[in-house]
Design an enzyme around this catalytic site. Structure first.
Site, PDB file in Angstrom:
ATOM      1  N   GLY A   1      -8.764   1.287 102.638  1.00  0.00           N
ATOM      2  CA  GLY A   1      -8.777   0.468 101.432  1.00  0.00           C
ATOM      3  C   GLY A   1      -9.262  -0.956 101.669  1.00  0.00           C
ATOM      4  O   GLY A   1      -8.876  -1.879 100.938  1.00  0.00           O
ATOM      5  N   GLY A   2     -10.104  -1.156 102.681  1.00  0.00           N
ATOM      6  CA  GLY A   2     -10.636  -2.481 103.001  1.00  0.00           C
ATOM      7  C   GLY A   2      -9.826  -3.235 104.031  1.00  0.00           C
ATOM      8  O   GLY A   2     -10.257  -4.285 104.527  1.00  0.00           O
ATOM      9  N   LEU A   3      -8.660  -2.722 104.397  1.00  0.00           N
ATOM     10  CA  LEU A   3      -7.781  -3.414 105.337  1.00  0.00           C
ATOM     11  C   LEU A   3      -8.441  -3.617 106.700  1.00  0.00           C
ATOM     12  O   LEU A   3      -8.205  -4.632 107.370  1.00  0.00           O
ATOM     13  CB  LEU A   3      -6.484  -2.621 105.509  1.00  0.00           C
ATOM     14  CG  LEU A   3      -5.351  -3.301 106.273  1.00  0.00           C
ATOM     15  CD1 LEU A   3      -4.796  -4.481 105.482  1.00  0.00           C
ATOM     16  CD2 LEU A   3      -4.238  -2.304 106.580  1.00  0.00           C
ATOM     17  N   LEU A   4      -9.291  -2.677 107.098  1.00  0.00           N
ATOM     18  CA  LEU A   4      -9.931  -2.736 108.416  1.00  0.00           C
ATOM     19  C   LEU A   4     -11.338  -3.321 108.351  1.00  0.00           C
ATOM     20  O   LEU A   4     -12.076  -3.252 109.325  1.00  0.00           O
ATOM     21  CB  LEU A   4      -9.981  -1.323 109.019  1.00  0.00           C
ATOM     22  CG  LEU A   4      -8.625  -0.653 109.226  1.00  0.00           C
ATOM     23  CD1 LEU A   4      -8.798   0.801 109.635  1.00  0.00           C
ATOM     24  CD2 LEU A   4      -7.801  -1.410 110.265  1.00  0.00           C
TER      25      LEU A   4
ATOM     26  N   SER B   1     -11.323   7.212 103.360  1.00  0.00           N
ATOM     27  CA  SER B   1     -10.780   5.850 103.484  1.00  0.00           C
ATOM     28  C   SER B   1     -10.800   5.373 104.932  1.00  0.00           C
ATOM     29  O   SER B   1      -9.778   4.956 105.477  1.00  0.00           O
ATOM     30  CB  SER B   1      -9.349   5.778 102.933  1.00  0.00           C
ATOM     31  OG  SER B   1      -8.939   4.439 102.752  1.00  0.00           O
ATOM     32  N   PRO B   2     -11.969   5.388 105.581  1.00  0.00           N
ATOM     33  CA  PRO B   2     -12.046   4.983 106.985  1.00  0.00           C
ATOM     34  C   PRO B   2     -11.694   3.518 107.230  1.00  0.00           C
ATOM     35  O   PRO B   2     -11.325   3.154 108.343  1.00  0.00           O
ATOM     36  CB  PRO B   2     -13.502   5.264 107.362  1.00  0.00           C
ATOM     37  CG  PRO B   2     -14.239   5.211 106.065  1.00  0.00           C
ATOM     38  CD  PRO B   2     -13.285   5.784 105.049  1.00  0.00           C
ATOM     39  N   LEU B   3     -11.779   2.684 106.180  1.00  0.00           N
ATOM     40  CA  LEU B   3     -11.402   1.271 106.311  1.00  0.00           C
ATOM     41  C   LEU B   3     -10.031   1.007 105.695  1.00  0.00           C
ATOM     42  O   LEU B   3      -9.622  -0.151 105.564  1.00  0.00           O
ATOM     43  CB  LEU B   3     -12.449   0.361 105.656  1.00  0.00           C
ATOM     44  CG  LEU B   3     -13.888   0.499 106.155  1.00  0.00           C
ATOM     45  CD1 LEU B   3     -14.764  -0.593 105.555  1.00  0.00           C
ATOM     46  CD2 LEU B   3     -13.959   0.471 107.669  1.00  0.00           C
TER      47      LEU B   3
ATOM     48  N   TYR C   1     -14.566  12.639  89.667  1.00  0.00           N
ATOM     49  CA  TYR C   1     -15.060  11.274  89.871  1.00  0.00           C
ATOM     50  C   TYR C   1     -15.783  10.773  88.624  1.00  0.00           C
ATOM     51  O   TYR C   1     -16.542  11.502  87.991  1.00  0.00           O
ATOM     52  CB  TYR C   1     -15.991  11.205  91.075  1.00  0.00           C
ATOM     53  CG  TYR C   1     -15.309  11.375  92.414  1.00  0.00           C
ATOM     54  CD1 TYR C   1     -13.919  11.399  92.524  1.00  0.00           C
ATOM     55  CD2 TYR C   1     -16.049  11.517  93.582  1.00  0.00           C
ATOM     56  CE1 TYR C   1     -13.307  11.557  93.748  1.00  0.00           C
ATOM     57  CE2 TYR C   1     -15.440  11.669  94.814  1.00  0.00           C
ATOM     58  CZ  TYR C   1     -14.068  11.701  94.891  1.00  0.00           C
ATOM     59  OH  TYR C   1     -13.452  11.862  96.113  1.00  0.00           O
TER      60      TYR C   1
ATOM     61  N   GLY D   1     -12.185  -6.581 107.938  1.00  0.00           N
ATOM     62  CA  GLY D   1     -12.228  -8.026 108.137  1.00  0.00           C
ATOM     63  C   GLY D   1     -11.647  -8.795 106.973  1.00  0.00           C
ATOM     64  O   GLY D   1     -12.103  -9.892 106.636  1.00  0.00           O
TER      65      GLY D   1
END
Length: 333
Positions: free
Chosen positions: A223-226, A219-221, A53, A228
Site C-alpha cells: 500500500g505504498g509503505l515500502l 501489493s508488493p509495496l 475492477y 519511500g
C-alpha cells in the site's frame, strides 16, 4: 525482460505482472492504453485484472478498457498472457435493495455467467488464466472443477488459478482435481506478500511450491509503505494514506520503516525498486503485480526487475523484516 514458467505449466510469463486495478478509477482510458503499450514494449507479457475492477457502479470498466486496447490490433492480444478473476458480485443494478442471488462467488452458474461477461468486455475469445478471487465456502470443489472442465473444453479458458487462498485450500483444490481427472488443477496463487507482510511464507508459499503453483504477490509495496513514504512526506510529496498511514501511526512500525529507508539510501537504491527486487529473489515467486498509475511508475518497476541485490543487503533486509519463518516452527517448537 526476464521470463519464467508459470508454476508447473509450459506457459512463459514475464517476471513482472502488469496489474490493472487503477485503470478506470485512477487512470483514464488513454493513459491506461499508453501504459499497456509501454509494458508490452518493455517485454511485459503478463497482464492481470478482475471482473469487479472499476468498482461500484463501474464494475467491469477495467476489463472494458483492456478490451478496447486489444481491439486496436497490432497483435496485442496474441502477445499478452491475460489473467482475470471471478468471485465478486457483478449485479450492476443501482436500485437493487439487496444483492441478487447467483451473481457472485463460485457456483457453476456464476462461473459460466461471469466468464461470458468477461470475454465480452475483454473483446477476446479466451482467457489464459482464470482465477478464483477468493475461497467460496459454500461451493464444493467438485462443482467448481466441473465448471472449469467445460470452459477448458470449450476453449474459453486455458488455466485456472487461485487468489487469497490459504495453504490448506490450495491442497484441497488440487487433491480433488487430481481425483477427478481432467483439469490439471490450480497453476497459480495470487496472494498478499511483501517485505512487510511475510505470513504467506508460513504455509501459502510452501503449499504452492508443493503443488507446482506459481506465486503471484499482490501489493508488493504494501500500500505504498515500502515505496519511500517517510522520505516523500519529508520532501512535501504525497502523504501516506490507508494501510500505510495506519502503520506509520505506530511508533515501532515507523521506526522499522525509517530503518528500511535509511538502509536503502546507504546503498543508493530506491525503496520501491528494492521491495520489488526482493520479491524476485524469493523461492516460488513467478513475479509481483505492479499497478502503475503513471508511465513513470511503470519505468521504476522495470528498473527493479533488472536490479541485483547483494547478499549483504538481503541479510540486512531480513534483519529489519524477519518474517514469521516456516510452519510449524513459526508457531510451535
Amino acid at each position: 525482460m526476464k521470463y519464467t514458467q508459470l508454476g508447473r505449466t509450459g506457459l512463459k510469463v514475464s517476471r513482472l505482472v502488469l496489474g490493472t486495478m487503477n485503470f478506470g478509477p485512477q487512470t483514464d482510458e488513454a493513459d491506461s492504453h499508453a501504459i499497456m503499450d509501454a509494458a508490452l514494449d518493455a517485454g511485459i507479457n503478463f497482464f492481470d485484472t478482475a471482473n469487479v475492477y472499476g468498482w461500484g457502479e463501474n464494475k467491469g470498466r477495467t476489463e472494458s478498457i483492456i478490451g478496447n486496447w486489444f481491439a486496436k490490433g497490432g497483435e496485442r492480444r496474441d502477445k499478452v498472457v491475460l489473467a482475470t478473476k471471478v468471485y465478486g458480485n457483478m449485479d450492476l443494478d443501482p436500485d437493487a435493495s439487496s444483492v441478487w442471488p447467483n451473481h457472485d462467488k463460485l457456483s457453476a452458474l456464476n462461473i459460466r455467467r461471469a466468464v461470458e461477461a468477461s470475454l465480452k468486455r475483454l473483446q477476446t475469445d479466451y482467457i489464459d488464466l482464470y482465477q478464483f478471487h477468493h475461497i467460496d465456502r459454500s461451493t464444493p470443489f467438485e462443482e467448481i472443477w466441473q465448471a472449469i472442465d467445460v470452459l477448458v473444453q470449450q476453449g474459453k479458458i486455458l488455466y485456472a488459478g487461485s487468489s487469497n487462498f490459504p495453504g490448506y485450500k490450495i491442497a484441497q483444490a488440487n487433491e480433488i482435481a487430481a481425483r477427478r481427472g481432467g483439469t490439471i488443477g490450480l497453476v497459480s496463487e495470487q496472494c498478499l506478500y511483501n517485505l512487510a507482510e511475510r505470513r504467506a511464507e508460513m504455509e501459502v508459499v510452501p503449499a504452492a511450491q508443493e503443488y507446482g503453483l506459481g506465486v503471484i504477490p499482490w501489493s508488493p509495496l504494501h500500500g505504498g509503505l515500502l515505496g519511500g513514504v517517510i522520505k516523500k512526506e519529508a520532501q512535501g510529496g504525497r502523504r501516506a494514506s490507508g494501510r500505510a498511514a495506519d502503520t506509520l501511526a505506530d511508533p515501532a512500525s515507523r521506526k522499522q520503516i525509517q530503518a528500511y529507508e535509511d538502509l536503502l539510501e546507504k546503498h543508493g537504491i530506491e525503496p520501491g525498486e528494492a521491495a520489488l527486487a526482493w520479491l524476485l529473489t524469493r523461492p516460488g515467486v513467478t513475479g509481483p503485480i505492479v499497478g502503475p498509475r503513471t508511465a513513470e511508475q511503470l519505468e521504476s518497476a522495470i528498473r527493479a526487475s533488472e536490479l541485483e541485490l547483494s547478499e549483504e543487503l538481503l541479510t540486512s533486509l531480513d534483519e529489519i523484516f524477519p518474517g514469521p519463518g516456516p510452519s510449524p516452527e513459526a508457531f510451535a517448537w
